[in-house]
Scaffold this motif. Structure first.
Motif, PDB file in Angstrom:
ATOM      1  N   THR A  16       0.840  -1.204   0.000  1.00 33.67           N
ATOM      2  CA  THR A  16       0.000   0.000   0.000  1.00 33.67           C
ATOM      3  C   THR A  16       0.872   1.249   0.000  1.00 33.67           C
ATOM      4  O   THR A  16       2.038   1.213   0.407  1.00 33.67           O
ATOM      5  CB  THR A  16      -0.907   0.078   1.246  1.00 33.67           C
ATOM      6  N   ASN A  18      -0.069   5.231   1.198  1.00 30.05           N
ATOM      7  CA  ASN A  18      -1.039   6.222   1.637  1.00 30.05           C
ATOM      8  C   ASN A  18      -0.746   7.551   0.960  1.00 30.05           C
ATOM      9  O   ASN A  18       0.388   8.033   0.974  1.00 30.05           O
ATOM     10  CB  ASN A  18      -0.998   6.385   3.158  1.00 30.05           C
ATOM     11  N   VAL A  25      -9.533   5.215  -3.079  1.00 30.78           N
ATOM     12  CA  VAL A  25      -8.526   4.152  -3.058  1.00 30.78           C
ATOM     13  C   VAL A  25      -8.576   3.401  -4.389  1.00 30.78           C
ATOM     14  O   VAL A  25      -9.640   2.966  -4.821  1.00 30.78           O
ATOM     15  CB  VAL A  25      -8.772   3.157  -1.906  1.00 30.78           C
ATOM     16  N   LEU A  27      -7.218   0.027  -6.039  1.00 29.98           N
ATOM     17  CA  LEU A  27      -6.690  -1.243  -5.572  1.00 29.98           C
ATOM     18  C   LEU A  27      -6.874  -2.308  -6.641  1.00 29.98           C
ATOM     19  O   LEU A  27      -7.712  -2.163  -7.536  1.00 29.98           O
ATOM     20  CB  LEU A  27      -7.378  -1.689  -4.289  1.00 29.98           C
ATOM     21  N   ARG A  93     -12.909   5.190   0.532  1.00 29.43           N
ATOM     22  CA  ARG A  93     -12.178   4.445   1.551  1.00 29.43           C
ATOM     23  C   ARG A  93     -13.055   3.419   2.269  1.00 29.43           C
ATOM     24  O   ARG A  93     -12.648   2.272   2.478  1.00 29.43           O
ATOM     25  CB  ARG A  93     -11.595   5.426   2.568  1.00 29.43           C
ATOM     26  N   VAL A  96     -13.583  -0.125   0.562  1.00 30.25           N
ATOM     27  CA  VAL A  96     -12.470  -1.008   0.234  1.00 30.25           C
ATOM     28  C   VAL A  96     -12.783  -2.474   0.545  1.00 30.25           C
ATOM     29  O   VAL A  96     -12.494  -3.355  -0.275  1.00 30.25           O
ATOM     30  CB  VAL A  96     -11.177  -0.548   0.945  1.00 30.25           C
ATOM     31  N   ALA A 189      -2.780  -1.350  -3.114  1.00 29.94           N
ATOM     32  CA  ALA A 189      -3.748  -0.264  -2.957  1.00 29.94           C
ATOM     33  C   ALA A 189      -2.997   1.043  -2.765  1.00 29.94           C
ATOM     34  O   ALA A 189      -1.958   1.091  -2.094  1.00 29.94           O
ATOM     35  CB  ALA A 189      -4.666  -0.521  -1.763  1.00 29.94           C
ATOM     36  N   ASP A 192      -6.312   6.747  -0.037  1.00 34.69           N
ATOM     37  CA  ASP A 192      -6.693   6.900   1.368  1.00 34.69           C
ATOM     38  C   ASP A 192      -6.828   5.527   2.009  1.00 34.69           C
ATOM     39  O   ASP A 192      -7.926   5.048   2.309  1.00 34.69           O
ATOM     40  CB  ASP A 192      -8.010   7.680   1.455  1.00 34.69           C
ATOM     41  N   VAL A 193      -5.699   4.875   2.217  1.00 37.20           N
ATOM     42  CA  VAL A 193      -5.691   3.493   2.680  1.00 37.20           C
ATOM     43  C   VAL A 193      -4.754   3.345   3.871  1.00 37.20           C
ATOM     44  O   VAL A 193      -3.721   4.008   3.956  1.00 37.20           O
ATOM     45  CB  VAL A 193      -5.257   2.545   1.532  1.00 37.20           C
ATOM     46  N   ARG A 194      -5.141   2.467   4.807  1.00 30.04           N
ATOM     47  CA  ARG A 194      -4.305   2.137   5.961  1.00 30.04           C
ATOM     48  C   ARG A 194      -3.767   0.733   5.758  1.00 30.04           C
ATOM     49  O   ARG A 194      -4.531  -0.212   5.542  1.00 30.04           O
ATOM     50  CB  ARG A 194      -5.117   2.212   7.253  1.00 30.04           C
ATOM     51  N   HIS A 195      -2.466   0.596   5.850  1.00 36.04           N
ATOM     52  CA  HIS A 195      -1.821  -0.662   5.471  1.00 36.04           C
ATOM     53  C   HIS A 195      -2.340  -1.849   6.273  1.00 36.04           C
ATOM     54  O   HIS A 195      -2.725  -2.876   5.695  1.00 36.04           O
ATOM     55  CB  HIS A 195      -0.306  -0.544   5.637  1.00 36.04           C
ATOM     56  N   PHE A 198      -5.846  -2.882   5.368  1.00 33.95           N
ATOM     57  CA  PHE A 198      -5.913  -3.481   4.038  1.00 33.95           C
ATOM     58  C   PHE A 198      -5.358  -4.898   4.050  1.00 33.95           C
ATOM     59  O   PHE A 198      -5.944  -5.812   3.443  1.00 33.95           O
ATOM     60  CB  PHE A 198      -5.149  -2.615   3.040  1.00 33.95           C
TER      61      PHE A 198
END
Length: 430
Positions: A16, A18, A25, A27, A93, A96, A189, A192-195, A198
């Motif tokens: 990912t 961010n 997002v 992906l 977001r 996802v 991805a 606007d993603v948090r590892h 995800f």
């Protein structure tokens, strides 16, 4: 924070990045399997699989796949290339988890219903016919077929009417089972993603995916080169002249990319200025360099009228030859700036960034930092580029032409103009 990478217990790579300024997002799942991985009786299978990806699973109908993602304002699609296949989506977001679930469902539970298969085979036959009727598309297929004769790398991604019509649902199931394994897949991805979030979603949906693909990697490609021409009653002629290029991994890959920009990467490039602006020999001309995992091609495409063909090709060859003698510092600086700007602009798009990270992971096994790419570009010198030019354009060429090409010189005549015969541009006898 940069790119974060994790590997699941089954070997699947998850990455990912961010992007704080982005509210969506992008992906997808990228698979190191494309048209090049097909057996002879599977020509066109990878592309057909892309078409069949959204035609229904054990859990969802084709309409439900489309409506579920569009109900939240998202987009979903797939793409096939010579060496990879990708299945990707773009959502907000909070959506996802839904996108990951649909993509995982497609990869693991597609039914490849025979009736849906028959419909898509008909669609692809129309696509093949449309490509054949589009000279500026089909000339590229003929180019790769000639450059890599009798090899999967040189075959059209679309397949042939005969092979496409022959496919069965079982063959499609067998292909995906044999070619798709976690060891050849990455899930990426960007936006606007948090590892950690995800990774958990991917683990939940794809953590039990088979660890290994059950097929050998394609054989090493061998550039052959040669001549193909098809005389058609058209208003213009499509001409492609190319040479063996450089693979992604080799030292000269980035130098080849920059060289293509110097020669034909924009309105200020050598070919555009000399061939189009000064001489008016064509309405379109540009250079390109395609890298693959083990080889590449460097080419020049031009579209022109019948009366200018005899003069056009020698002028193009002369410009290529001159690059082996001299490249100016301002040309190198301009091409380097173009390449740098392209990298930065693509990095501002979450979709482009996700795709770029996926390609790097599949090719190099790691994401490559922008600073590292800039360092490679900064290390390029005029001496290195002129040396590369001299080596590239002294090799065996691939020449393909479609249209009113009866005045195009014989292949042997083109060979006689290549370095080191640095004669002035002239019309070839036909």
């Amino acid at each position: 924070m940069g790119v974060e990478v994790s590997r699941l217990s089954n070997g699947l790579t998850v990455a990912t990045e961010n992007m704080p300024s982005v509210e969506t997002v992008a992906l997808g799942v990228w698979v190191k399997s494309g048209a090049r991985n097909e057996r002879d009786d599977e020509h066109g299978m990878a592309h057909l699989l892309e078409h069949m990806a959204f035609k229904g699973t054990k859990r969802r109908s084709a309409f439900e796949i489309a409506s579920e993602i569009e109900n939240v304002g998202g987009e979903i699609n797939a793409a096939t290339s010579v060496e990879t296949t990708s299945f990707y989506a773009r959502v907000l977001r909070d959506d996802v988890p839904l996108a990951v679930d649909i993509l995982a469902d497609i990869l693991q539970n597609s039914e490849f219903d025979p009736q849906e298969l028959e419909r898509e085979q008909h669609v692809i036959l129309q696509e093949i016919g449309a490509a054949h009727d589009t000279p500026d598309d089909i000339v590229f297929d003929r180019f790769t077929e000639t450059a890599f004769r009798n090899q999967t790398l040189g075959r059209s991604i679309l397949g042939t009417p005969e092979t496409v019509k022959s496919f069965t649902s079982k063959q499609v199931h067998d292909f995906i089972t044999r070619q798709y394994g976690a060891d050849r897949m990455v899930v990426v991805a960007a936006g606007d993603v948090r590892h950690d979030e995800f990774v958990r979603e991917v683990e939940r949906r794809l953590g039990s995916f088979r660890p290994n693909a059950d097929s050998a990697l394609p054989q090493h490609a061998q550039y052959i080169g040669g001549d193909f021409r098809e005389n058609r009653d058209l208003m213009d002629a499509q001409i492609l002249l190319g040479f063996e290029g450089r693979a992604y991994h080799v030292r000269d890959f980035y130098a080849s990319q920059v060289l293509s920009m110097i020669l034909g990467g924009g309105m200020s490039s050598r070919l555009f200025q000399e061939v189009r602006e000064k001489r008016g020999l064509c309405y379109s001309v540009y250079a390109f360099h395609w890298g693959f995992s083990d080889t590449g091609v460097f080419g020049v495409h031009a579209a022109t009228g019948q009366s200018d063909i005899a003069e056009l090709v020698p002028v193009i060859i002369d410009e290529l030859s001159k690059a082996g003698d001299k490249i100016n510092q301002d040309e190198l600086d301009r091409a380097r700036a173009q390449y740098r700007a392209g990298l930065i602009m693509s990095a501002e798009s979450s979709s482009s960034r996700a795709s770029q990270i996926a390609r790097q992971l599949l090719l190099f096994g790691r994401p490559i930092a922008k600073e590292e790419l800039m360092e490679r570009l900064g290390a390029l010198t005029i001496v290195r580029l002129t040396d590369l030019s001299a080596r590239l354009f002294s090799g065996k060429p691939t020449l393909t032409a479609i249209g009113p090409v009866s005045t195009l010189a014989p292949y042997e005549g083109v060979l006689n103009l290549l370095p080191g015969d640095r004669m002035a541009p002239r019309k070839l006898a036909v």
